[in-house]
Motif scaffolding. Structure first.
Motif, mmCIF file in Angstrom:
data_model
loop_
_atom_site.group_PDB
_atom_site.id
_atom_site.type_symbol
_atom_site.label_atom_id
_atom_site.label_comp_id
_atom_site.label_asym_id
_atom_site.label_seq_id
_atom_site.Cartn_x
_atom_site.Cartn_y
_atom_site.Cartn_z
ATOM 1 N N TYR A 114 1.024 5.133 0.340
ATOM 2 C CA TYR A 114 1.198 4.347 1.539
ATOM 3 C C TYR A 114 1.955 5.132 2.607
ATOM 4 O O TYR A 114 2.797 5.983 2.301
ATOM 5 N N ALA A 115 1.668 4.807 3.846
ATOM 6 C CA ALA A 115 2.486 5.310 4.932
ATOM 7 C C ALA A 115 3.867 4.663 4.836
ATOM 8 O O ALA A 115 4.000 3.520 4.391
ATOM 9 N N ASP A 116 4.875 5.406 5.254
ATOM 10 C CA ASP A 116 6.237 4.871 5.175
ATOM 11 C C ASP A 116 6.380 3.567 5.954
ATOM 12 O O ASP A 116 7.148 2.681 5.566
ATOM 13 N N SER A 117 5.634 3.440 7.032
ATOM 14 C CA SER A 117 5.761 2.276 7.900
ATOM 15 C C SER A 117 5.273 0.985 7.243
ATOM 16 O O SER A 117 5.610 -0.110 7.702
ATOM 17 N N VAL A 118 4.474 1.095 6.177
ATOM 18 C CA VAL A 118 3.945 -0.111 5.537
ATOM 19 C C VAL A 118 4.383 -0.240 4.088
ATOM 20 O O VAL A 118 4.095 -1.257 3.442
ATOM 21 N N LYS A 119 5.069 0.762 3.587
ATOM 22 C CA LYS A 119 5.470 0.756 2.172
ATOM 23 C C LYS A 119 6.352 -0.465 1.891
ATOM 24 O O LYS A 119 7.274 -0.783 2.638
ATOM 25 N N GLY A 120 6.044 -1.155 0.806
ATOM 26 C CA GLY A 120 6.784 -2.359 0.445
ATOM 27 C C GLY A 120 6.239 -3.626 1.072
ATOM 28 O O GLY A 120 6.616 -4.737 0.662
ATOM 29 N N ARG A 121 5.350 -3.491 2.059
ATOM 30 C CA ARG A 121 4.769 -4.667 2.712
ATOM 31 C C ARG A 121 3.262 -4.777 2.450
ATOM 32 O O ARG A 121 2.729 -5.880 2.369
ATOM 33 N N PHE A 122 2.589 -3.641 2.356
ATOM 34 C CA PHE A 122 1.141 -3.615 2.152
ATOM 35 C C PHE A 122 0.824 -3.190 0.719
ATOM 36 O O PHE A 122 1.540 -2.370 0.132
ATOM 37 N N THR A 123 -0.270 -3.716 0.195
ATOM 38 C CA THR A 123 -0.737 -3.340 -1.130
ATOM 39 C C THR A 123 -2.244 -3.089 -1.092
ATOM 40 O O THR A 123 -3.001 -3.958 -0.651
#
Length: 124
Positions: free
Chosen positions: A60-69
């Motif tokens: 994942y891109a850092d900007s979406v890590k933890g929010r997108f799957t």
């Protein structure tokens, strides 16, 4: 040859969730790494997430890590992008794409097949 078609975009409010789907055709779908990119007018296409052919590896891109799957169902020839806690800066056209090598997952120019994109707009 792999044809991909994205769906699931729309207009949501900040904090909402949205799931994008990418339906692919072609008997070789399961041998491709699948990626999601996004793009805004006048900006470069940006890597969002990628998943290996087996689904065992994701990135994942850092900007979406933890929010997108990102996930995939090879039996259905479909890739998904579950997006939670959406922010206005997530607004973009989201593209699904296929590439042979997992090592190429970050580089849009290496991808072989692209969908037409689906618009995601997040209001504040």
């Amino acid at each position: 040859q792999v044809y991909v078609v994205e769906s699931g975009g729309g207009l949501v409010q900040a904090g909402d969730s949205l799931t994008l789907s990418c339906a692919a055709s072609g008997r070789t779908f399961s041998s491709y790494v699948m990626g999601w990119f996004r793009q805004n007018p006048g900006k470069e296409r940006e890597f969002v997430a990628a998943i290996s052919w087996s689904g065992d590896n994701t990135d994942y891109a850092d900007s979406v890590k933890g929010r997108f799957t990102i996930s995939r169902d090879n039996a259905k020839n479909t890739v998904y992008l579950q997006m939670n806690s959406l922010k206005p800066e997530d607004t973009a056209v989201y593209y699904c794409a296929a590439v042979r090598s997992y090592s190429s997952r970050y580089y849009s120019g290496d991808y072989d097949y692209w969908g037409q994109g689906t618009q995601v707009t997040v209001s504040s």
